[in-house]
Design a protein around this motif. Sequence first.
Motif, PDB file in Angstrom:
ATOM      1  N   LEU A 104      35.439  26.984  46.405  1.00 58.18           N
ATOM      2  CA  LEU A 104      36.369  27.759  45.588  1.00 58.18           C
ATOM      3  C   LEU A 104      35.636  28.517  44.493  1.00 58.18           C
ATOM      4  O   LEU A 104      34.705  27.999  43.880  1.00 58.18           O
ATOM      5  CB  LEU A 104      37.404  26.827  44.941  1.00 58.18           C
ATOM      6  N   ALA A 105      36.101  29.734  44.232  1.00 59.41           N
ATOM      7  CA  ALA A 105      35.524  30.547  43.162  1.00 59.41           C
ATOM      8  C   ALA A 105      36.625  31.384  42.528  1.00 59.41           C
ATOM      9  O   ALA A 105      37.711  31.555  43.087  1.00 59.41           O
ATOM     10  CB  ALA A 105      34.415  31.452  43.704  1.00 59.41           C
ATOM     11  N   ILE A 106      36.316  31.905  41.352  1.00 62.10           N
ATOM     12  CA  ILE A 106      37.225  32.801  40.636  1.00 62.10           C
ATOM     13  C   ILE A 106      36.509  34.117  40.378  1.00 62.10           C
ATOM     14  O   ILE A 106      35.331  34.138  40.002  1.00 62.10           O
ATOM     15  CB  ILE A 106      37.675  32.169  39.307  1.00 62.10           C
ATOM     16  N   ALA A 107      37.226  35.215  40.576  1.00 62.60           N
ATOM     17  CA  ALA A 107      36.722  36.557  40.243  1.00 62.60           C
ATOM     18  C   ALA A 107      37.785  37.214  39.373  1.00 62.60           C
ATOM     19  O   ALA A 107      38.826  37.651  39.864  1.00 62.60           O
ATOM     20  CB  ALA A 107      36.473  37.368  41.506  1.00 62.60           C
ATOM     21  N   SER A 108      37.538  37.261  38.071  1.00 61.04           N
ATOM     22  CA  SER A 108      38.542  37.729  37.117  1.00 61.04           C
ATOM     23  C   SER A 108      38.000  38.826  36.216  1.00 61.04           C
ATOM     24  O   SER A 108      36.881  38.724  35.704  1.00 61.04           O
ATOM     25  CB  SER A 108      39.007  36.556  36.246  1.00 61.04           C
ATOM     26  N   SER A 109      38.811  39.845  35.972  1.00 61.77           N
ATOM     27  CA  SER A 109      38.425  40.904  35.039  1.00 61.77           C
ATOM     28  C   SER A 109      38.477  40.436  33.587  1.00 61.77           C
ATOM     29  O   SER A 109      37.962  41.114  32.699  1.00 61.77           O
ATOM     30  CB  SER A 109      39.339  42.127  35.206  1.00 61.77           C
ATOM     31  N   SER A 110      39.097  39.299  33.334  1.00 68.53           N
ATOM     32  CA  SER A 110      39.173  38.769  31.973  1.00 68.53           C
ATOM     33  C   SER A 110      37.819  38.213  31.540  1.00 68.53           C
ATOM     34  O   SER A 110      36.902  38.066  32.340  1.00 68.53           O
ATOM     35  CB  SER A 110      40.233  37.675  31.888  1.00 68.53           C
ATOM     36  N   THR A 111      37.718  37.848  30.261  1.00 67.82           N
ATOM     37  CA  THR A 111      36.466  37.321  29.738  1.00 67.82           C
ATOM     38  C   THR A 111      36.292  35.854  30.121  1.00 67.82           C
ATOM     39  O   THR A 111      37.259  35.148  30.406  1.00 67.82           O
ATOM     40  CB  THR A 111      36.422  37.434  28.202  1.00 67.82           C
ATOM     41  N   GLY A 112      35.047  35.416  30.083  1.00 66.61           N
ATOM     42  CA  GLY A 112      34.745  34.050  30.454  1.00 66.61           C
ATOM     43  C   GLY A 112      35.409  33.023  29.563  1.00 66.61           C
ATOM     44  O   GLY A 112      35.880  31.985  30.048  1.00 66.61           O
ATOM     45  N   PRO A 141      39.250  47.939  39.438  1.00 65.37           N
ATOM     46  CA  PRO A 141      39.157  47.907  40.903  1.00 65.37           C
ATOM     47  C   PRO A 141      37.757  48.010  41.490  1.00 65.37           C
ATOM     48  O   PRO A 141      37.610  48.118  42.703  1.00 65.37           O
ATOM     49  CB  PRO A 141      40.008  49.105  41.320  1.00 65.37           C
ATOM     50  N   SER A 142      36.706  47.990  40.665  1.00 64.92           N
ATOM     51  CA  SER A 142      35.354  47.905  41.203  1.00 64.92           C
ATOM     52  C   SER A 142      35.211  46.612  42.003  1.00 64.92           C
ATOM     53  O   SER A 142      35.771  45.581  41.623  1.00 64.92           O
ATOM     54  CB  SER A 142      34.338  47.910  40.055  1.00 64.92           C
ATOM     55  N   PRO A 143      34.431  46.622  43.079  1.00 66.92           N
ATOM     56  CA  PRO A 143      34.236  45.400  43.869  1.00 66.92           C
ATOM     57  C   PRO A 143      33.210  44.442  43.271  1.00 66.92           C
ATOM     58  O   PRO A 143      32.960  43.369  43.837  1.00 66.92           O
ATOM     59  CB  PRO A 143      33.748  45.944  45.216  1.00 66.92           C
ATOM     60  N   ASP A 144      32.611  44.789  42.124  1.00 64.56           N
ATOM     61  CA  ASP A 144      31.467  44.033  41.601  1.00 64.56           C
ATOM     62  C   ASP A 144      31.746  42.542  41.426  1.00 64.56           C
ATOM     63  O   ASP A 144      30.895  41.692  41.722  1.00 64.56           O
ATOM     64  CB  ASP A 144      31.011  44.617  40.264  1.00 64.56           C
ATOM     65  N   LEU A 145      32.931  42.186  40.902  1.00 60.75           N
ATOM     66  CA  LEU A 145      33.242  40.771  40.681  1.00 60.75           C
ATOM     67  C   LEU A 145      33.258  39.995  41.996  1.00 60.75           C
ATOM     68  O   LEU A 145      32.756  38.864  42.065  1.00 60.75           O
ATOM     69  CB  LEU A 145      34.585  40.638  39.967  1.00 60.75           C
ATOM     70  N   PHE A 163      42.394  36.179  46.882  1.00 61.18           N
ATOM     71  CA  PHE A 163      43.807  36.058  46.519  1.00 61.18           C
ATOM     72  C   PHE A 163      44.032  36.839  45.236  1.00 61.18           C
ATOM     73  O   PHE A 163      43.347  36.614  44.237  1.00 61.18           O
ATOM     74  CB  PHE A 163      44.185  34.585  46.319  1.00 61.18           C
ATOM     75  N   GLU A 164      45.001  37.753  45.266  1.00 61.28           N
ATOM     76  CA  GLU A 164      45.218  38.682  44.161  1.00 61.28           C
ATOM     77  C   GLU A 164      46.695  38.885  43.870  1.00 61.28           C
ATOM     78  O   GLU A 164      47.536  38.716  44.757  1.00 61.28           O
ATOM     79  CB  GLU A 164      44.599  40.048  44.494  1.00 61.28           C
ATOM     80  N   ASP A 165      46.982  39.278  42.627  1.00 56.66           N
ATOM     81  CA  ASP A 165      48.371  39.562  42.255  1.00 56.66           C
ATOM     82  C   ASP A 165      48.600  41.018  41.902  1.00 56.66           C
ATOM     83  O   ASP A 165      49.728  41.416  41.610  1.00 56.66           O
ATOM     84  CB  ASP A 165      48.787  38.697  41.061  1.00 56.66           C
ATOM     85  N   SER A 166      47.537  41.846  41.922  1.00 55.57           N
ATOM     86  CA  SER A 166      47.682  43.248  41.521  1.00 55.57           C
ATOM     87  C   SER A 166      47.068  44.181  42.556  1.00 55.57           C
ATOM     88  O   SER A 166      46.106  43.811  43.248  1.00 55.57           O
ATOM     89  CB  SER A 166      47.009  43.500  40.162  1.00 55.57           C
ATOM     90  N   PRO A 167      47.590  45.402  42.672  1.00 54.79           N
ATOM     91  CA  PRO A 167      46.983  46.373  43.583  1.00 54.79           C
ATOM     92  C   PRO A 167      45.523  46.665  43.251  1.00 54.79           C
ATOM     93  O   PRO A 167      44.700  46.824  44.154  1.00 54.79           O
ATOM     94  CB  PRO A 167      47.862  47.615  43.392  1.00 54.79           C
ATOM     95  N   HIS A 168      45.170  46.733  41.952  1.00 51.03           N
ATOM     96  CA  HIS A 168      43.769  46.942  41.573  1.00 51.03           C
ATOM     97  C   HIS A 168      42.888  45.823  42.117  1.00 51.03           C
ATOM     98  O   HIS A 168      41.773  46.053  42.586  1.00 51.03           O
ATOM     99  CB  HIS A 168      43.635  46.990  40.049  1.00 51.03           C
ATOM    100  N   GLY A 169      43.392  44.598  42.043  1.00 54.38           N
ATOM    101  CA  GLY A 169      42.630  43.466  42.537  1.00 54.38           C
ATOM    102  C   GLY A 169      42.445  43.515  44.044  1.00 54.38           C
ATOM    103  O   GLY A 169      41.357  43.223  44.562  1.00 54.38           O
ATOM    104  N   VAL A 170      43.497  43.874  44.757  1.00 46.93           N
ATOM    105  CA  VAL A 170      43.390  44.002  46.210  1.00 46.93           C
ATOM    106  C   VAL A 170      42.374  45.074  46.570  1.00 46.93           C
ATOM    107  O   VAL A 170      41.547  44.891  47.465  1.00 46.93           O
ATOM    108  CB  VAL A 170      44.764  44.325  46.841  1.00 46.93           C
ATOM    109  N   THR A 171      42.408  46.192  45.858  1.00 45.84           N
ATOM    110  CA  THR A 171      41.439  47.268  46.094  1.00 45.84           C
ATOM    111  C   THR A 171      40.016  46.755  45.930  1.00 45.84           C
ATOM    112  O   THR A 171      39.132  47.051  46.743  1.00 45.84           O
ATOM    113  CB  THR A 171      41.690  48.430  45.126  1.00 45.84           C
ATOM    114  N   ALA A 172      39.787  45.970  44.878  1.00 46.94           N
ATOM    115  CA  ALA A 172      38.455  45.426  44.619  1.00 46.94           C
ATOM    116  C   ALA A 172      38.005  44.501  45.744  1.00 46.94           C
ATOM    117  O   ALA A 172      36.873  44.577  46.232  1.00 46.94           O
ATOM    118  CB  ALA A 172      38.450  44.678  43.291  1.00 46.94           C
TER     119      ALA A 172
END
Length: 214
Positions: A104-112, A141-145, A163-172
């Motif tokens: 399991l891992a997390i990829a979040s645009s929020s801060t650590g 929506p960058s794929p970097d994360l 697993f995503e809840d936003s269109p930006h996240g799905v794009t990434a």
Amino acid sequence: MTGALIFDFDGTLVDTEAAVLVAWQETFRQRGGELPLDVWHTVIGTQHTATAMFELLAKDGEELDTLAIRTGVRARVTELLESEGPRPGVQDYLDDAKELGIRLAIASSSTGDWVTTHLNRLGLAASFEAVLTGDLHEAKPSPDLYLAALAALDLPASEAIAFEDSPHGVTAAKAAGLACVAVPNPITAVLNFDHADLVLGSLADKPLSALLEG
């Protein structure tokens, strides 16, 4: 073969989105205005939320005390989230993944610090092998994360599910080559998720075993 599940955090694992929206709405109302939801929808899943809010709040060149506003919003969000647990089905997915030997891992645009604080509050920190956040990587929506998460796990995209809840996240996630399950929250449910591989109302709608069977 699926070797890992990579989750977005805000709105996906925990419905923090509602609390953040309420806190900003209250901030606008304190200043005699309303927060346009169409603008809010454009920044969900990115790092641009505060910047966009400050641009809307500033009137006639008014100089805002952005630090005070950020501090107030964050305090209010923390208050609203005190009793907020994982979204429906999340704990079952984490438990089932552990039983199946899926990482399991997390990829979040929020801060650590934000993500870690809430993972610790929920007792979920030990469940995740890698936590990648937007203070160290370019936000969605960058794929970097997602690329960073795959690198941390040393897995190809073909062996992980996002697993995503936003269109930006799905794009990434899709840009990083992953299959992506969209699990919109009440705020994002009105948005377009046609680019997701699967859309669920919640993870409780489809057990992990059924998802892995295809």
